[in-house]
Design a protein around this motif. Structure first.
Motif, PDB file in Angstrom:
ATOM      1  N   GLU A  13       2.358 -12.011  -5.890  1.00  0.00           N
ATOM      2  CA  GLU A  13       3.451 -11.243  -5.279  1.00  0.00           C
ATOM      3  C   GLU A  13       3.071  -9.767  -5.133  1.00  0.00           C
ATOM      4  O   GLU A  13       3.425  -9.116  -4.157  1.00  0.00           O
ATOM      5  N   PHE A  14       2.332  -9.288  -6.116  1.00  0.00           N
ATOM      6  CA  PHE A  14       1.859  -7.906  -6.058  1.00  0.00           C
ATOM      7  C   PHE A  14       0.894  -7.731  -4.885  1.00  0.00           C
ATOM      8  O   PHE A  14       0.886  -6.700  -4.211  1.00  0.00           O
ATOM      9  N   ALA A  15       0.100  -8.753  -4.602  1.00  0.00           N
ATOM     10  CA  ALA A  15      -0.849  -8.712  -3.484  1.00  0.00           C
ATOM     11  C   ALA A  15      -0.104  -8.625  -2.147  1.00  0.00           C
ATOM     12  O   ALA A  15      -0.554  -7.949  -1.215  1.00  0.00           O
ATOM     13  N   VAL A  16       1.038  -9.308  -2.047  1.00  0.00           N
ATOM     14  CA  VAL A  16       1.834  -9.248  -0.822  1.00  0.00           C
ATOM     15  C   VAL A  16       2.288  -7.815  -0.568  1.00  0.00           C
ATOM     16  O   VAL A  16       2.182  -7.285   0.542  1.00  0.00           O
ATOM     17  N   VAL A  17       2.780  -7.158  -1.622  1.00  0.00           N
ATOM     18  CA  VAL A  17       3.226  -5.768  -1.498  1.00  0.00           C
ATOM     19  C   VAL A  17       2.048  -4.875  -1.107  1.00  0.00           C
ATOM     20  O   VAL A  17       2.164  -4.008  -0.235  1.00  0.00           O
ATOM     21  N   ALA A  18       0.883  -5.088  -1.722  1.00  0.00           N
ATOM     22  CA  ALA A  18      -0.302  -4.286  -1.414  1.00  0.00           C
ATOM     23  C   ALA A  18      -0.722  -4.476   0.045  1.00  0.00           C
ATOM     24  O   ALA A  18      -1.119  -3.514   0.721  1.00  0.00           O
TER      25      ALA A  18
END
Length: 195
Positions: free
Chosen positions: A162-167
């Motif tokens: 999910e953090f990768a999506v934001v990044a």
């Protein structure tokens, strides 16, 4: 120019053409109002630009007294036409003779306003360049944050998905900022004229 049109209309009105007299009056009122607005605009500018306009109107070769004299002569001529004054031929001749002088004065005033417009344009371009530079700085910082976020997401593996999506979204935003900055730079850049 409006001043030339007024003189032509006044000459035709002096030959008894009522419609030309009305047209000359209308042009005269427009001219007088325009000159008042131009002088007022000069007073509303920043001091360094107001000085350019003031010098053009009130300096040793100032357009102001010439324009004021022209306005007075034209008004007198129009009044004499309306009254069918016998002194009209002399007044009209003096008005026509003043044409070159008033045109020179108006050209000097126009040149002053061109200088003001150019200075304002250059100031706006400097400000726009500063804004674009600030945007590019923010975009660079956002890219660094996005890259670091992608690295952290990769290290976190499944838990960082999910953090990768934001990044990735942040990375897309910085790419869009770059595109917009390039468009702004292109618009702000010097214009090339074709030959």
């Amino acid at each position: 120019m409006l001043s030339q049109r007024m003189i032509l209309q006044t000459v035709l009105a002096s030959q008894g053409r009522a419609a030309q007299l009305a047209a000359a009056r209308q042009s005269f009122n427009l001219f007088k109002t325009s000159q008042q607005k131009l002088r007022q605009t000069g007073r509303e500018l920043p001091p360094e630009l107001a000085q350019i306009v003031q010098k053009a109107y009130e300096g040793p070769q100032g357009a102001g007294p010439v324009v004021d004299d022209f306005i007075q002569r034209l008004e007198q001529t129009l009044e004499q036409i309306e009254r069918q004054d016998r002194r009209l031929p002399d007044t009209l001749a003096q008005l026509v003779e003043s044409t070159d002088t008033v045109l020179d004065a108006l050209n000097r005033a126009t040149t002053a306003f061109d200088q003001v417009t150019s200075a304002q344009s250059q100031a706006m371009m400097r400000e726009l360049t500063g804004i674009v530079n600030a945007i590019q700085t923010v975009a660079r910082e956002a890219k660094v944050v996005s890259f670091n976020a992608q690295v952290m997401a990769a290290r976190a593996g499944q838990h960082g998905r999910e953090f990768a999506v934001v990044a990735n979204v942040l990375s897309g935003i910085t790419a869009e900022i770059d595109n917009l900055s390039l468009k702004a730079i292109t618009l702000a850049g010097p214009k090339k004229t074709g030959t």
